[in-house]
Enzyme design. Structure first.
Site, mmCIF file in Angstrom:
data_model
loop_
_atom_site.group_PDB
_atom_site.id
_atom_site.type_symbol
_atom_site.label_atom_id
_atom_site.label_comp_id
_atom_site.label_asym_id
_atom_site.label_seq_id
_atom_site.Cartn_x
_atom_site.Cartn_y
_atom_site.Cartn_z
ATOM 1 N N LYS A 59 7.801 12.197 6.262
ATOM 2 C CA LYS A 59 7.369 13.559 5.949
ATOM 3 C C LYS A 59 6.990 14.335 7.198
ATOM 4 O O LYS A 59 6.509 13.753 8.166
ATOM 5 C CB LYS A 59 6.138 13.516 5.051
ATOM 6 C CG LYS A 59 6.472 13.262 3.629
ATOM 7 C CD LYS A 59 5.432 13.822 2.681
ATOM 8 C CE LYS A 59 5.941 13.645 1.273
ATOM 9 N NZ LYS A 59 5.220 12.642 0.521
ATOM 10 N N GLU A 76 6.636 -0.189 -4.037
ATOM 11 C CA GLU A 76 5.205 -0.102 -3.722
ATOM 12 C C GLU A 76 4.438 0.559 -4.869
ATOM 13 O O GLU A 76 5.041 1.134 -5.780
ATOM 14 C CB GLU A 76 4.988 0.687 -2.430
ATOM 15 C CG GLU A 76 5.452 2.137 -2.497
ATOM 16 C CD GLU A 76 4.733 3.031 -1.498
ATOM 17 O OE1 GLU A 76 3.482 3.030 -1.485
ATOM 18 O OE2 GLU A 76 5.417 3.755 -0.762
HETATM 19 N N1 PSU Z 1 4.230 8.895 2.767
HETATM 20 C C1 PSU Z 1 4.773 9.484 1.701
HETATM 21 N N2 PSU Z 1 4.401 9.089 0.462
HETATM 22 C C2 PSU Z 1 3.515 8.065 0.263
HETATM 23 C C3 PSU Z 1 2.965 7.417 1.408
HETATM 24 C C4 PSU Z 1 3.352 7.859 2.625
HETATM 25 O O1 PSU Z 1 5.576 10.397 1.862
HETATM 26 O O2 PSU Z 1 3.219 7.731 -0.892
HETATM 27 C C5 PSU Z 1 2.019 6.244 1.217
HETATM 28 C C6 PSU Z 1 2.778 4.919 1.351
HETATM 29 O O3 PSU Z 1 2.180 3.963 0.493
HETATM 30 C C7 PSU Z 1 2.522 4.544 2.799
HETATM 31 C C8 PSU Z 1 1.105 5.025 2.976
HETATM 32 O O4 PSU Z 1 2.641 3.163 3.059
HETATM 33 O O5 PSU Z 1 1.048 6.253 2.264
HETATM 34 C C9 PSU Z 1 0.775 5.225 4.439
HETATM 35 O O6 PSU Z 1 -0.597 5.464 4.579
HETATM 36 P P1 PSU Z 1 -1.237 5.507 6.049
HETATM 37 O O7 PSU Z 1 -0.620 6.734 6.697
HETATM 38 O O8 PSU Z 1 -2.700 5.648 5.819
HETATM 39 O O9 PSU Z 1 -0.824 4.259 6.727
#
Ligand code: PSU
Ligand code: MN
Length: 304
Positions: free
Chosen positions: A158, A24
């Site tokens: 996390k 990603e």
């Molecule tokens: N969690 C992490 N590191 C990240 C992300 C999430 O520990 O870099 C990033 C990833 O790209 C994930 C996105 O798909 O955040 C999720 O965002 P949201 O919670 O807004 O869906």
């Protein structure tokens, strides 16, 4: 079909039917600070090559979906300001309007499916946020895992998330959550948590077979492989708990909402730990890339 621009190495690997691993780009633009973000992204790509697979970092550049970035493109993306964070909802709009964006886990899975790539490595997935009972903040990543047939290797989720609720949503959505080589669900910075993983497999080959079996059964959706952080890189949960609580409080106080929440929390945690969290993050992403490459090779060996 939309126009896809393959990097030279991904085009070559595809033409020879060699294993490819998707990566990603939101982790590059919104997950880590410059210049470590581009260093880590390049290192992770090399880790995949060292295992005998080809890396395909996904991004949308000027309205074109890129599957694999050339080194200069990766550098430019990592330094660019105000790059959009592109998830499932944003992806067609970004492409149609000629925009530039970094793909989340959900959007990377979609890109991988379009490119015929079945294995993807990242750090942590999005999930159910703490306080979701009020905010309704549940990442689109979870619903993508339920419908797009890609095996995603992550180090669990996390502690900015509500892990029990995240596991419940994955269960409801029929997403296999498979811990690699242990019984407990790994919690990103910690290899162990007090939650048991719904499923466990002990080798890349077994994971590849489970993926191929879903495909043979024509089940929609992918698999979440929860790969524990290497022991030497762990950070004790007690150490991070106050940092996460502070970041969360600040987000609430500043009314951070929607897709801004996760980048805000990640940024504050990096700042508050003065880089300590970053070192652990790097170790676990590299570890996930290596396992994903092994899974992609095993899947390739199984054939169609
Ligand atoms: N969690 C992490 N590191 C990240 C992300 C999430 O520990 O870099 C990033 C990833 O790209 C994930 C996105 O798909 O955040 C999720 O965002 P949201 O919670 O807004 O869906
Ligand atoms: Mn969200």
């Amino acid at each position: 079909m939309i126009n896809i621009q393959y990097s030279s190495e991904v085009a070559d690997a595809k033409s020879k039917n060699l294993p490819v691993v998707a990566l990603e780009s939101t982790i590059i633009t919104h997950g880590m600070p410059y210049p470590q973000n581009v260093e880590v992204a390049a290192q992770v790509e090399q880790d995949i090559r060292d295992q005998g697979a080809t890396p395909a970092t996904m991004a949308i550049l000027d309205g074109t979906l890129h599957v694999g970035l050339e080194a200069e493109q990766l550098q430019a993306l990592g330094q660019a300001q105000n790059v959009a964070k592109v998830s499932r909802a944003d992806m067609p709009v970004c492409i149609a309007s000629g925009g530039t964006g970094a793909t989340t886990v959900a959007a990377t899975m979609i890109a991988a499916r379009l490119a015929g790539i079945e294995v993807f490595a990242t750090g942590g997935i999005g999930g159910v946020h703490k306080g979701a009972e009020d905010s309704f903040d549940i990442s689109a990543d979870l619903l993508e895992l339920a419908q797009t047939p890609v095996t995603v290797v992550a180090a669990g989720a996390k502690a900015i998330l509500d892990l029990p609720k995240t596991l419940e949503v994955l269960e409801t959505q029929g997403v296999p959550v498979i811990a690699y080589g242990q019984d407990s669900f790994p919690a990103f910075w910690s290899a162990q948590s007090d939650l048991s993983s719904p499923l466990r497999l002990n080798s890349a080959q077994e994971i590849a077979k489970a993926h191929a079996t879903r495909r043979a059964m024509a089940l929609p959706g992918g698999q979440l492989i929860a790969n524990p952080i290497p022991a030497e890189a762990e950070i004790p949960a007690e150490e991070l708990a106050p940092v996460i609580a502070q970041a969360q409080q600040e987000a609430d106080a500043q009314n951070v909402r929607g897709k801004a929440v996760t980048p805000f929390l990640l940024q504050r945690i990096f700042e508050l730990t003065e880089g300590r969290s970053l070192q652990a993050n790097i170790a676990l992403v590299r570890n996930n890339a290596r396992l994903a490459a092994q899974i992609a090779k095993e899947l390739n060996a199984l054939g169609r």
